[in-house]
Design a protein around this motif. Structure first.
Motif, PDB file in Angstrom:
ATOM      1  N   GLU A  13       5.149  29.825  23.308  1.00  0.00           N
ATOM      2  CA  GLU A  13       4.154  30.019  24.377  1.00  0.00           C
ATOM      3  C   GLU A  13       3.084  28.941  24.392  1.00  0.00           C
ATOM      4  O   GLU A  13       2.499  28.640  25.441  1.00  0.00           O
ATOM      5  CB  GLU A  13       3.462  31.381  24.221  1.00  0.00           C
ATOM      6  CG  GLU A  13       4.401  32.570  24.076  1.00  0.00           C
ATOM      7  CD  GLU A  13       4.578  32.956  22.619  1.00  0.00           C
ATOM      8  OE1 GLU A  13       4.965  32.080  21.822  1.00  0.00           O
ATOM      9  OE2 GLU A  13       4.326  34.132  22.291  1.00  0.00           O
ATOM     10  N   SER A  14       2.817  28.332  23.231  1.00  0.00           N
ATOM     11  CA  SER A  14       1.800  27.275  23.148  1.00  0.00           C
ATOM     12  C   SER A  14       2.384  25.887  23.403  1.00  0.00           C
ATOM     13  O   SER A  14       1.705  24.888  23.178  1.00  0.00           O
ATOM     14  CB  SER A  14       1.141  27.310  21.760  1.00  0.00           C
ATOM     15  OG  SER A  14       0.607  28.584  21.495  1.00  0.00           O
ATOM     16  N   LYS A  15       3.636  25.848  23.822  1.00  0.00           N
ATOM     17  CA  LYS A  15       4.373  24.602  24.042  1.00  0.00           C
ATOM     18  C   LYS A  15       4.531  23.788  22.757  1.00  0.00           C
ATOM     19  O   LYS A  15       4.668  22.567  22.782  1.00  0.00           O
ATOM     20  CB  LYS A  15       3.704  23.744  25.134  1.00  0.00           C
ATOM     21  CG  LYS A  15       3.732  24.380  26.517  1.00  0.00           C
ATOM     22  CD  LYS A  15       3.183  23.425  27.565  1.00  0.00           C
ATOM     23  CE  LYS A  15       3.184  24.054  28.948  1.00  0.00           C
ATOM     24  NZ  LYS A  15       2.626  23.158  29.972  1.00  0.00           N
ATOM     25  N   ALA A  16       4.516  24.494  21.625  1.00  0.00           N
ATOM     26  CA  ALA A  16       4.807  23.851  20.341  1.00  0.00           C
ATOM     27  C   ALA A  16       6.300  23.998  20.056  1.00  0.00           C
ATOM     28  O   ALA A  16       6.949  24.936  20.527  1.00  0.00           O
ATOM     29  CB  ALA A  16       3.999  24.503  19.220  1.00  0.00           C
ATOM     30  N   ILE A  17       6.859  23.058  19.291  1.00  0.00           N
ATOM     31  CA  ILE A  17       8.283  23.082  19.000  1.00  0.00           C
ATOM     32  C   ILE A  17       8.635  24.283  18.128  1.00  0.00           C
ATOM     33  O   ILE A  17       8.058  24.497  17.059  1.00  0.00           O
ATOM     34  CB  ILE A  17       8.724  21.785  18.281  1.00  0.00           C
ATOM     35  CG1 ILE A  17       8.562  20.569  19.204  1.00  0.00           C
ATOM     36  CG2 ILE A  17      10.175  21.893  17.806  1.00  0.00           C
ATOM     37  CD1 ILE A  17       9.493  20.571  20.391  1.00  0.00           C
ATOM     38  N   TYR A  18       9.582  25.093  18.596  1.00  0.00           N
ATOM     39  CA  TYR A  18      10.127  26.184  17.796  1.00  0.00           C
ATOM     40  C   TYR A  18      11.449  25.756  17.152  1.00  0.00           C
ATOM     41  O   TYR A  18      11.746  26.117  16.016  1.00  0.00           O
ATOM     42  CB  TYR A  18      10.361  27.408  18.687  1.00  0.00           C
ATOM     43  CG  TYR A  18      10.933  28.595  17.957  1.00  0.00           C
ATOM     44  CD1 TYR A  18      10.122  29.432  17.194  1.00  0.00           C
ATOM     45  CD2 TYR A  18      12.306  28.881  18.016  1.00  0.00           C
ATOM     46  CE1 TYR A  18      10.649  30.519  16.512  1.00  0.00           C
ATOM     47  CE2 TYR A  18      12.840  29.965  17.334  1.00  0.00           C
ATOM     48  CZ  TYR A  18      12.006  30.780  16.591  1.00  0.00           C
ATOM     49  OH  TYR A  18      12.535  31.853  15.912  1.00  0.00           O
ATOM     50  N   GLY A  19      12.230  24.986  17.888  1.00  0.00           N
ATOM     51  CA  GLY A  19      13.504  24.500  17.375  1.00  0.00           C
ATOM     52  C   GLY A  19      14.156  23.572  18.376  1.00  0.00           C
ATOM     53  O   GLY A  19      13.554  23.182  19.392  1.00  0.00           O
ATOM     54  N   TYR A  20      15.390  23.198  18.082  1.00  0.00           N
ATOM     55  CA  TYR A  20      16.167  22.326  18.965  1.00  0.00           C
ATOM     56  C   TYR A  20      17.575  22.885  19.104  1.00  0.00           C
ATOM     57  O   TYR A  20      18.178  23.320  18.113  1.00  0.00           O
ATOM     58  CB  TYR A  20      16.280  20.916  18.397  1.00  0.00           C
ATOM     59  CG  TYR A  20      14.989  20.138  18.342  1.00  0.00           C
ATOM     60  CD1 TYR A  20      14.585  19.334  19.409  1.00  0.00           C
ATOM     61  CD2 TYR A  20      14.174  20.191  17.214  1.00  0.00           C
ATOM     62  CE1 TYR A  20      13.409  18.607  19.351  1.00  0.00           C
ATOM     63  CE2 TYR A  20      12.994  19.460  17.150  1.00  0.00           C
ATOM     64  CZ  TYR A  20      12.616  18.686  18.217  1.00  0.00           C
ATOM     65  OH  TYR A  20      11.447  17.972  18.160  1.00  0.00           O
ATOM     66  N   GLU A  21      18.097  22.879  20.316  1.00  0.00           N
ATOM     67  CA  GLU A  21      19.521  23.157  20.482  1.00  0.00           C
ATOM     68  C   GLU A  21      20.266  21.848  20.241  1.00  0.00           C
ATOM     69  O   GLU A  21      19.943  20.808  20.843  1.00  0.00           O
ATOM     70  CB  GLU A  21      19.838  23.695  21.872  1.00  0.00           C
ATOM     71  CG  GLU A  21      21.321  24.010  22.029  1.00  0.00           C
ATOM     72  CD  GLU A  21      21.640  24.845  23.257  1.00  0.00           C
ATOM     73  OE1 GLU A  21      22.823  25.242  23.388  1.00  0.00           O
ATOM     74  OE2 GLU A  21      20.739  25.116  24.077  1.00  0.00           O
ATOM     75  N   LEU A  22      21.251  21.894  19.348  1.00  0.00           N
ATOM     76  CA  LEU A  22      22.034  20.712  19.014  1.00  0.00           C
ATOM     77  C   LEU A  22      23.302  20.702  19.860  1.00  0.00           C
ATOM     78  O   LEU A  22      24.026  21.706  19.938  1.00  0.00           O
ATOM     79  CB  LEU A  22      22.382  20.697  17.530  1.00  0.00           C
ATOM     80  CG  LEU A  22      21.201  20.638  16.559  1.00  0.00           C
ATOM     81  CD1 LEU A  22      21.703  20.564  15.115  1.00  0.00           C
ATOM     82  CD2 LEU A  22      20.293  19.451  16.861  1.00  0.00           C
ATOM     83  N   LEU A  23      23.584  19.564  20.474  1.00  0.00           N
ATOM     84  CA  LEU A  23      24.703  19.431  21.404  1.00  0.00           C
ATOM     85  C   LEU A  23      25.568  18.247  20.974  1.00  0.00           C
ATOM     86  O   LEU A  23      25.066  17.127  20.841  1.00  0.00           O
ATOM     87  CB  LEU A  23      24.187  19.216  22.832  1.00  0.00           C
ATOM     88  CG  LEU A  23      23.156  20.250  23.321  1.00  0.00           C
ATOM     89  CD1 LEU A  23      22.390  19.719  24.522  1.00  0.00           C
ATOM     90  CD2 LEU A  23      23.856  21.558  23.656  1.00  0.00           C
ATOM     91  N   PHE A  24      26.853  18.481  20.752  1.00  0.00           N
ATOM     92  CA  PHE A  24      27.722  17.410  20.278  1.00  0.00           C
ATOM     93  C   PHE A  24      27.933  16.348  21.355  1.00  0.00           C
ATOM     94  O   PHE A  24      28.087  16.639  22.539  1.00  0.00           O
ATOM     95  CB  PHE A  24      29.090  17.971  19.857  1.00  0.00           C
ATOM     96  CG  PHE A  24      30.064  16.894  19.467  1.00  0.00           C
ATOM     97  CD1 PHE A  24      29.897  16.196  18.278  1.00  0.00           C
ATOM     98  CD2 PHE A  24      31.116  16.560  20.301  1.00  0.00           C
ATOM     99  CE1 PHE A  24      30.770  15.178  17.925  1.00  0.00           C
ATOM    100  CE2 PHE A  24      31.997  15.558  19.956  1.00  0.00           C
ATOM    101  CZ  PHE A  24      31.826  14.861  18.756  1.00  0.00           C
ATOM    102  N   ARG A  25      27.934  15.088  20.939  1.00  0.00           N
ATOM    103  CA  ARG A  25      28.255  13.952  21.780  1.00  0.00           C
ATOM    104  C   ARG A  25      29.234  13.053  21.027  1.00  0.00           C
ATOM    105  O   ARG A  25      29.162  12.953  19.802  1.00  0.00           O
ATOM    106  CB  ARG A  25      26.998  13.150  22.146  1.00  0.00           C
ATOM    107  CG  ARG A  25      25.943  13.955  22.905  1.00  0.00           C
ATOM    108  CD  ARG A  25      26.432  14.307  24.296  1.00  0.00           C
ATOM    109  NE  ARG A  25      25.413  14.966  25.105  1.00  0.00           N
ATOM    110  CZ  ARG A  25      25.373  16.256  25.364  1.00  0.00           C
ATOM    111  NH1 ARG A  25      26.285  17.067  24.812  1.00  0.00           N
ATOM    112  NH2 ARG A  25      24.446  16.778  26.140  1.00  0.00           N
ATOM    113  N   ASP A  26      30.140  12.398  21.743  1.00  0.00           N
ATOM    114  CA  ASP A  26      31.095  11.526  21.064  1.00  0.00           C
ATOM    115  C   ASP A  26      30.831  10.049  21.326  1.00  0.00           C
ATOM    116  O   ASP A  26      31.660   9.194  21.031  1.00  0.00           O
ATOM    117  CB  ASP A  26      32.536  11.876  21.447  1.00  0.00           C
ATOM    118  CG  ASP A  26      32.837  11.643  22.922  1.00  0.00           C
ATOM    119  OD1 ASP A  26      31.888  11.326  23.679  1.00  0.00           O
ATOM    120  OD2 ASP A  26      34.014  11.776  23.315  1.00  0.00           O
TER     121      ASP A  26
END
Length: 404
Positions: A13-26
């Motif tokens: 809610e404070s626009k602070a980083i909670y985490g990241y979704e990791l997405l595979f790229r080749d």
């Protein structure tokens, strides 16, 4: 060789980083490759955890990773750290008893559980006590649909994540509806990360898979094969220290790592590595040099009476001694998540102890510094000619692998 992964921030809610979704790229074009989701997940897990380290990729924030039905049932999430991984169940996973049992097990182990692109169905009701986060796609639902979903979830005590938020109005709407986590282009597009990784010979990977598939494989044969490949050696050590084992365990040799894993887990490791197919051809000069060092240090440990060093530990120290040059990073960072004994880390990072002296002897021989070699030979109580002979034997051994 490089490993590519995109990460998209998830904010609170404070626009602070909670985490990241990791997405595979080749590759470096930051687009999802045309491969099956299972293969993408396997390559993402193998590349992120066994090379870069998930916590490094997310700056020690939560890593959101998508898993298919088969990946969940096969135990793939267990390769990632329990304290920083959010297991996302893809939207096409059916709410079966087997999936519920898997969710309960992962939750009990300390993972967070998220339901991706969630649409309510009564069959999901018994899952909700074990779910931490429900992700709602704001591009796929209109306001009425979202309001109905929230009514269906009125007894849910976890957090709601609004994904695919693209405008300020959508962000404000999500906040007003009680969402506390947010993801979408309004905040940031997926950021591509490129990491140099160690390649593993496809032939060695396939042979490893064959060996470990035998009902009663020989540990020495498996260890001998893994010792031929620097990438496999490093990944095996990372695997021993993965979430499967819950604690750091010091390792003195590849044989010890294999014994500690046991047949079931070494087979899982072999299958994962083979499936990832990170083949990159024959060893380069750095890898050949590591082979030579490993064999020379092993010979030195076997025939030296001045310093009592385990030959297997000496071999492993030599194998790991050029990882910094191979991976363009400091050994302190590379080895931070690897379960090896202090007597191996110390010579590599601090340059102290008997094996650091063995490494120094390798360097002097590589440089052809005969004056310095005389001094080292005196301390080792071995004739310089004998040291040169050991090094020549090691060169022949190292060259033999370059030809396979």
């Amino acid at each position: 060789m490089f490993f590519y992964v995109a990460r998209q921030p998830i904010l609170n809610e404070s626009k602070a980083i909670y985490g990241y979704e990791l997405l595979f790229r080749d590759g470096p074009n930051n687009s999802f490759p045309n491969i099956a989701s299972d293969e993408a997940t396997i390559r993402l897990v193998e590349g992120s955890e066994f090379n870069a380290g998930v916590k490094l990729l997310t700056d020690n924030n939560f890593a959101f990773v998508n898993f298919s039905e088969s990946a969940l049932l096969d135990g793939l999430p267990s390769l990632l750290p329990t304290d920083k991984t959010v297991i996302e169940l893809l939207e096409d996973i059916p709410p079966t008893p087997a999936i519920l049992e898997a969710v309960q097990r992962y939750k009990g182990e300390g993972y967070q559980i998220a339901l991706d692109d969630f649409e309510y169905h009564p069959d999901w009701h018994e899952f909700l006590p074990y779910v931490d986060i429900i992700k709602v796609d704001f591009r796929a639902m209109n306001t009425a649909h979202i309001n109905q979903l929230l009514k269906d979830l009125r007894f849910f005590t976890g957090r709601l994540l609004a994904e695919k938020i693209e405008t300020y109005d959508e962000y404000q709407q999500a906040k007003s509806l009680g969402f506390t986590l947010f993801q979408g282009y309004f905040f940031a597009r997926p950021e591509l990360i490129q990491k140099r990784v160690l390649s593993s010979s496809q032939a060695v990977c396939m042979r490893l898979l064959e060996l470990t598939s035998e009902p009663n494989y020989h540990i020495d044969s498996v260890a001998e094969l893994i010792e031929q490949d620097i990438g496999l050696t490093y990944k095996l050590l990372k695997f021993v220290n993965s979430a499967f084992f819950r604690r750091q365990s010091e390792i003195n040799s590849i044989q010890q790592a294999i014994v500690r894993l046991g047949q079931v887990e070494i087979r899982k490791f072999s299958a994962l590595i083979a499936a990832a197919s990170l083949a990159d051809g024959k060893p380069d000069e750095l890898i050949k040099l590591s082979f030579i060092r490993a064999r020379f240090m092993e010979l030195l440990a076997q025939h030296n009476e001045q310093y009592k060093v385990e030959p297997a530990s000496a071999f492993l120290t030599g194998v790991l001694s050029k990882l910094d040059a191979m991976m363009d990073n400091e050994l302190t960072v590379i080895l931070s998540g690897v379960a090896i004994a202090k007597e191996i880390k110390r010579p590599l990072i601090e340059g102290t102890g008997p094996m650091a002296f063995f490494l120094r002897t390798c360097e002097v021989l590589e440089q052809g510094n005969w004056t310095q070699l005389e001094r080292l030979a005196q301390r080792l109580r071995i004739k310089p000619a004998q040291l040169i002979e050991y090094y020549q034997q090691a060169q022949q051994w190292g060259q033999s692998f370059a030809k396979t």
